[in-house]
Scaffold this active site. Structure first.
Site, PDB file in Angstrom:
ATOM      1  N   THR A  28    -117.268 -46.237  39.735  1.00  0.00           N
ATOM      2  CA  THR A  28    -118.190 -46.869  38.781  1.00  0.00           C
ATOM      3  C   THR A  28    -117.481 -47.903  37.909  1.00  0.00           C
ATOM      4  O   THR A  28    -118.071 -48.926  37.539  1.00  0.00           O
ATOM      5  CB  THR A  28    -118.794 -45.760  37.877  1.00  0.00           C
ATOM      6  OG1 THR A  28    -119.524 -44.888  38.720  1.00  0.00           O
ATOM      7  CG2 THR A  28    -119.703 -46.321  36.815  1.00  0.00           C
ATOM      8  N   ASP A  71    -116.579 -45.781  46.688  1.00  0.00           N
ATOM      9  CA  ASP A  71    -117.111 -44.728  45.829  1.00  0.00           C
ATOM     10  C   ASP A  71    -116.209 -43.527  46.124  1.00  0.00           C
ATOM     11  O   ASP A  71    -115.913 -43.256  47.294  1.00  0.00           O
ATOM     12  CB  ASP A  71    -118.556 -44.428  46.234  1.00  0.00           C
ATOM     13  CG  ASP A  71    -119.191 -43.359  45.350  1.00  0.00           C
ATOM     14  OD1 ASP A  71    -120.170 -43.679  44.672  1.00  0.00           O
ATOM     15  OD2 ASP A  71    -118.713 -42.197  45.354  1.00  0.00           O
ATOM     16  N   SER A  72    -115.789 -42.816  45.103  1.00  0.00           N
ATOM     17  CA  SER A  72    -114.750 -41.816  45.363  1.00  0.00           C
ATOM     18  C   SER A  72    -115.245 -40.635  46.204  1.00  0.00           C
ATOM     19  O   SER A  72    -114.453 -39.832  46.671  1.00  0.00           O
ATOM     20  CB  SER A  72    -114.098 -41.347  44.071  1.00  0.00           C
ATOM     21  OG  SER A  72    -114.885 -40.412  43.414  1.00  0.00           O
ATOM     22  N   SER A  73    -116.537 -40.530  46.441  1.00  0.00           N
ATOM     23  CA  SER A  73    -117.021 -39.495  47.374  1.00  0.00           C
ATOM     24  C   SER A  73    -116.561 -39.802  48.790  1.00  0.00           C
ATOM     25  O   SER A  73    -116.589 -38.930  49.667  1.00  0.00           O
ATOM     26  CB  SER A  73    -118.548 -39.424  47.353  1.00  0.00           C
ATOM     27  OG  SER A  73    -118.974 -39.194  46.050  1.00  0.00           O
ATOM     28  N   THR A 103    -114.818 -41.146  39.398  1.00  0.00           N
ATOM     29  CA  THR A 103    -114.553 -39.860  38.743  1.00  0.00           C
ATOM     30  C   THR A 103    -114.828 -38.652  39.656  1.00  0.00           C
ATOM     31  O   THR A 103    -114.247 -37.591  39.455  1.00  0.00           O
ATOM     32  CB  THR A 103    -115.414 -39.702  37.469  1.00  0.00           C
ATOM     33  OG1 THR A 103    -116.787 -39.844  37.825  1.00  0.00           O
ATOM     34  CG2 THR A 103    -115.030 -40.726  36.425  1.00  0.00           C
ATOM     35  N   ASP A 104    -115.698 -38.840  40.659  1.00  0.00           N
ATOM     36  CA  ASP A 104    -116.149 -37.672  41.441  1.00  0.00           C
ATOM     37  C   ASP A 104    -114.993 -36.903  42.087  1.00  0.00           C
ATOM     38  O   ASP A 104    -114.983 -35.677  42.073  1.00  0.00           O
ATOM     39  CB  ASP A 104    -117.150 -38.097  42.528  1.00  0.00           C
ATOM     40  CG  ASP A 104    -118.495 -38.498  41.928  1.00  0.00           C
ATOM     41  OD1 ASP A 104    -118.710 -38.238  40.725  1.00  0.00           O
ATOM     42  OD2 ASP A 104    -119.326 -39.082  42.658  1.00  0.00           O
TER      43      ASP A 104
HETATM   44  N1  ASP Z   1    -119.711 -41.869  42.322  1.00  0.00           N
HETATM   45  C1  ASP Z   1    -118.736 -42.514  41.474  1.00  0.00           C
HETATM   46  C2  ASP Z   1    -117.376 -42.298  42.105  1.00  0.00           C
HETATM   47  O1  ASP Z   1    -116.804 -41.258  41.988  1.00  0.00           O
HETATM   48  C3  ASP Z   1    -118.800 -41.954  40.114  1.00  0.00           C
HETATM   49  C4  ASP Z   1    -117.798 -42.533  39.159  1.00  0.00           C
HETATM   50  O2  ASP Z   1    -116.992 -43.378  39.440  1.00  0.00           O
HETATM   51  O3  ASP Z   1    -117.816 -42.078  38.006  1.00  0.00           O
HETATM   52  O4  ASP Z   1    -116.874 -43.210  42.731  1.00  0.00           O
END
Ligand code: ASP
Length: 352
Positions: A28, A71-73, A103-104
């Site tokens: 994000t 996206d970290s997922s 953050t994920d």
């Molecule tokens: N879905 C995002 C990720 O982990 C959420 C974030 O960055 O906070 O890439």
């Protein structure tokens, strides 16, 4: 996977105080709206326009920006390999590193990096944001500026925080002790089993007693992973079919058993027998708790004593994220016997 390198001297025309490398992987943090209102990754060469306050840090910044931010997922061990190789290759010439990450799965990446870079003696500060940098109320600006300050901080000429950390919402946490606990508010990370390494307020207060320092070791790079692991998370009512579908998966080398409380599990005969059979067949089984705080103590209750008796290894107070990444690296680097010996030894301050 490819990346672009950008050099930004925030001290110009003066002399920079330190050199810090930012590795921008995605998440994000770097999202911004294009002219058509579509969210697209931020162009890092424009960072000084978005964040003029960076000039006050007097840093020579090198940005490594993934050409396809993720996206970290979607983060995989191959991304951990790439991030750790970038750190390793640029280690001598940089004073510290900031990894910008979604953050994920940030806690997994921070944990993995801590195990992949034994002997690390410089800061690797992983951060990100809950709101894109382009948003007026975004937490991205504070997170990045303070992460850069921590990554470049020195005391008596030595790095102040020579370990892999997560910096988020005014708190610096040990990376392999952290967990994402919040998806809406800014305080997204917690480290229940280890003290905060620093708090940022009017000044940054470092908790020196809690900061880990590698002892005159040289840095190494470990990049061999085995993903032949699984997690068996217990819940009241879990049945034989579910347990078997996990423990009988082909080629499995290790299972993380996510138990209740201080490491407790059902004492039902079929359950204990199923685990015992898996262990007999050579599967390594590690007990960690579903509780974010506290530690596994096999034998404290009757419901955990049988686990110890059949050869389940206590993962003590490790987070699930640390256990997963540590197992993958130990299995990849040392095989199952090596992994058995090292799993509950502290390699990067993650346990005990
Ligand atoms: N879905 C995002 C990720 O982990 C959420 C974030 O960055 O906070 O890439």
């Amino acid at each position: 996977m490819t990346y672009t390198r950008i050099n930004i001297n925030t001290a110009q025309p003066g002399k920079a105080k330190s050199r810090v490398m930012i590795i921008y992987t995605g998440g994000t943090f770097g999202m911004t709206y294009d002219a058509n209102g579509v969210l697209i990754p931020f162009d890092f060469s424009l960072i000084l326009e978005q964040l003029p306050a960076l000039r006050n840090l007097f840093l020579e910044i090198t940005v490594i920006s993934f050409d396809h931010p993720v996206d970290s997922s979607n983060i995989q061990p191959v991304h951990w390999k790439m991030i750790s190789e970038i750190i390793f290759e640029n280690y001598e010439e940089q004073d510290g590193f900031v990894v910008l990450h979604g953050t994920d799965t940030m806690a997994f990446t921070a944990s993995a990096l801590s195990f992949m870079l034994p002997g690390l003696a410089k800061p690797v500060i992983v951060t990100g944001a809950q709101l894109p940098i382009s948003q007026p109320r975004s937490d991205a600006r504070e997170n990045l500026i303070t992460a850069l300050e921590i990554a470049s901080a020195k005391e008596n000429g030595k790095p102040r925080v020579p370990e892999v950390c997560i910096y988020f919402d005014y708190e610096l946490l040990r990376g392999n002790r952290s967990k994402k606990v919040e998806s809406m508010h800014f305080d997204a990370f917690k480290s229940e089993n280890y003290p905060t390494l620093a708090k940022a307020g009017v000044k940054i207060d470092y908790n020196d007693a809690a900061i880990r320092r590698a002892e005159n070791e040289e840095i190494h790079l470990l990049t061999r992973f085995s993903t032949d692991i699984s997690i068996l998370k217990l819940f009241p009512g879990i049945d034989k079919r579910t347990v078997n579908s996990i423990i009988q998966a082909e080629g499995l080398k290790a299972i993380i058993l996510e138990t209740y409380g201080s490491g407790n599990a059902p004492s039902t005969a079929w359950f204990i027998e199923s685990l015992k059979d898996a262990i007999k067949q050579g599967i390594m089984m590690v007990n960690i708790s579903q509780c974010p705080g506290g530690t596994v103590m096999q034998g404290k209750y009757e419901t955990s004593k049988s686990l110890a008796d059949i050869g389940v290894i206590s993962g003590e107070d490790m987070t699930m994220e640390a256990a997963v990444t540590k197992l993958m690296i130990l299995l990849g680097e040392h095989g199952i016997e090596g992994a058995r010996k090292l799993i509950n030894q502290s390699l990067a301050g993650e346990v005990g």
